[in-house]
Every structure is written in structure tokens, then in C-alpha cells.
Design a protein around this motif. Sequence first.
Motif, PDB file in Angstrom:
ATOM      1  N   VAL A  15      29.516  63.057 -30.215  1.00 20.52           N
ATOM      2  CA  VAL A  15      30.479  62.149 -29.571  1.00 20.52           C
ATOM      3  C   VAL A  15      31.138  62.821 -28.362  1.00 20.52           C
ATOM      4  CG1 VAL A  15      32.444  62.740 -31.079  1.00 20.52           C
ATOM      5  CG2 VAL A  15      32.356  60.503 -29.985  1.00 20.52           C
ATOM      6  N   CYS A  16      31.326  64.128 -28.455  1.00 23.85           N
ATOM      7  CA  CYS A  16      31.992  64.835 -27.342  1.00 23.85           C
ATOM      8  C   CYS A  16      31.049  65.010 -26.162  1.00 23.85           C
ATOM      9  CB  CYS A  16      32.524  66.187 -27.823  1.00 23.85           C
ATOM     10  SG  CYS A  16      33.825  65.984 -29.049  1.00 23.85           S
ATOM     11  N   ILE A  17      29.813  65.420 -26.424  1.00 23.56           N
ATOM     12  CA  ILE A  17      28.892  65.664 -25.304  1.00 23.56           C
ATOM     13  C   ILE A  17      28.527  64.331 -24.629  1.00 23.56           C
ATOM     14  CG2 ILE A  17      26.674  65.671 -26.561  1.00 23.56           C
ATOM     15  CD1 ILE A  17      25.940  68.162 -24.866  1.00 23.56           C
ATOM     16  N   GLU A  18      28.318  63.302 -25.430  1.00 21.32           N
ATOM     17  CA  GLU A  18      27.909  62.017 -24.833  1.00 21.32           C
ATOM     18  C   GLU A  18      29.006  61.427 -23.936  1.00 21.32           C
ATOM     19  OE1 GLU A  18      24.649  60.391 -28.054  1.00 21.32           O
ATOM     20  OE2 GLU A  18      26.577  59.375 -27.953  1.00 21.32           O
ATOM     21  N   ASN A  19      30.244  61.599 -24.352  1.00 24.47           N
ATOM     22  CA  ASN A  19      31.353  60.987 -23.602  1.00 24.47           C
ATOM     23  C   ASN A  19      31.903  61.880 -22.506  1.00 24.47           C
ATOM     24  OD1 ASN A  19      32.307  58.264 -24.893  1.00 24.47           O
ATOM     25  ND2 ASN A  19      31.670  59.576 -26.586  1.00 24.47           N
ATOM     26  N   ARG A  26      23.000  71.950 -32.540  1.00 30.06           N
ATOM     27  CA  ARG A  26      21.791  72.121 -31.717  1.00 30.06           C
ATOM     28  C   ARG A  26      21.069  70.784 -31.538  1.00 30.06           C
ATOM     29  NH1 ARG A  26      20.180  76.223 -34.229  1.00 30.06           N
ATOM     30  NH2 ARG A  26      18.626  75.359 -35.606  1.00 30.06           N
ATOM     31  N   LEU A  27      20.978  70.012 -32.621  1.00 30.55           N
ATOM     32  CA  LEU A  27      20.299  68.719 -32.548  1.00 30.55           C
ATOM     33  C   LEU A  27      21.047  67.777 -31.587  1.00 30.55           C
ATOM     34  CD1 LEU A  27      18.032  66.892 -33.632  1.00 30.55           C
ATOM     35  CD2 LEU A  27      19.576  66.221 -35.490  1.00 30.55           C
ATOM     36  N   ALA A  28      22.365  67.764 -31.692  1.00 29.11           N
ATOM     37  CA  ALA A  28      23.158  66.882 -30.818  1.00 29.11           C
ATOM     38  C   ALA A  28      22.983  67.277 -29.351  1.00 29.11           C
ATOM     39  CB  ALA A  28      24.631  66.939 -31.213  1.00 29.11           C
ATOM     40  N   VAL A  29      23.001  68.569 -29.068  1.00 31.00           N
ATOM     41  CA  VAL A  29      22.841  69.035 -27.678  1.00 31.00           C
ATOM     42  C   VAL A  29      21.428  68.712 -27.192  1.00 31.00           C
ATOM     43  CG1 VAL A  29      22.737  71.078 -26.187  1.00 31.00           C
ATOM     44  CG2 VAL A  29      24.596  70.849 -27.855  1.00 31.00           C
TER      45      VAL A  29
END
Length: 202
Positions: free
Chosen positions: A157-161, A183-186
Motif C-alpha cells: 500500500v505504501c509503495i503503490e501510493n 520483496r514480493l510487494a517491491v
Amino acid sequence: MSTATLEALAPAALSYKWTLADSYRCAKQLIEERIEGDFVECGVYAGAQCAAMAKAIIEEPEWDGRRIHLFDSFSGIPAAGPEDLEYLKAGHMAGLSACSLEQVKANMAAWGIPSKMLVYHPGMFEGTVPRSIRIGTVGPKIALLRLDGDLYRSTKVCIENLYPLLSQGGICIADDYALSGCRLAVDEFMQGNFSPIYWRKP
Ligand SMILES: C[S@@+](CC[C@H](N)C(=O)[O-])C[C@H]1O[C@@H](n2cnc3c(N)ncnc32)[C@H](O)[C@@H]1O
């Protein structure tokens, strides 16, 4: 940042000591290069990384108006999801690494960080991050984005926004890239983001 300051902050940090020096160095470099935007940390625990960034601002002869945004539930890391393999294996319960908002404010005062530089965003990232962007309490530009929420959904949620608000030449630090969920989110985010990634060997 003096060695004495680093030693004072280190016991309040959940990361390695060198990550504090790195937060400071990145902040310093961004100020020197006049990269536009505030500094943001998602997952502050006791606030030591934000204090290290603040020290770089304080060392300037004049405050350039740059602020530090502290996003945190201030009640610890929520329950892990299926992507967070290390957390599941260790059986971590929700509430790990909790530090209250009052304690963080007291730490900042004790470390000599002026409150006018700090913007607190208490609550779960899933609510506070999109809302702060929508109402303009964070942004429009970010120079330094430090992601330290440990989990997949916290990082996602932080990286996407927030990554889209990063200035050209800005720096993003993913503190938990060694953890499977972060790692998966990044990686998922970067697959849809056609920009190179630079990293500095710790
Ligand atoms: C590992 S600690 C941060 C350590 C800190 N950056 C340091 O270096 O000392 C993780 C922090 O993220 C916060 N956190 C994790 N997921 C969150 C979420 N979804 N919403 C709000 N806070 C979250 C926790 O409350 C905790 O303070």
C-alpha cells in the motif's frame, strides 16, 4: 551526524546501526542536491530513522521548510498474511514492534528534533496513506521514501501510493527487502514500473 548522536539513536532503532547513518546520508545528499520534497517513513517504531533524517535538515544554516512524515499504527505490526513466510514460520502475533505515539513524540523532544518539522499520520497505512495523499497532508513531492513495515500488505500500500510522488532523483529505501513479503510487494510494483533500480551495497 556526530558519533554521539548515532550512539544515542541506535538503541531506539530496530534496524542495524548503519541503516541510521544511511538514512542520514541519503537525507543530506538530497538536501545538497536540492531534490524537491519531504522525507517519509512508513513504519517508524520509536522514530530513530526519522530523527536521523531530521538531523540532516537541522544541520543546514536555514530550515528549507522540508518536513518528515511519520506513518505508523503506533500499535505494532499487524497480523502477517500468506506472503510473509518468515513471520508465519516464527509464529509472530499482531502487535510486534509497537511503540506508542506519545513515546515517539517524547523521543523526538529528547533528541532535539523541532516539532514543526514532524507530521504524524497515526493509523493503519491502508487508511492513512491514501487519505493523506487525497487531502494533501503529504506530498505533492517526496524526496526520500523509507519503507519499513515488514509485511507484504504494509509495503504494497505504501509503495503503490507514495512511490509515484517521489521526485526525479529521489531515493526509496526498502528496509525489509530480505523478507519475502516485502520483496514480493517491491518486485510486483517494479514489474509495472519501467524504471531502473539503483542500490548501494550496505
Ligand atoms: C520494523 S518496525 C519499524 C522500525 C523502524 N523503522 C526502525 O528502523 O527502528 C515496523 C513498524 O511498522 C508499523 N506497521 C507495520 N505495518 C503497518 C501497517 N499496515 N499500518 C501501520 N503501521 C504498520 C509497526 O507499527 C512498526 O512500528
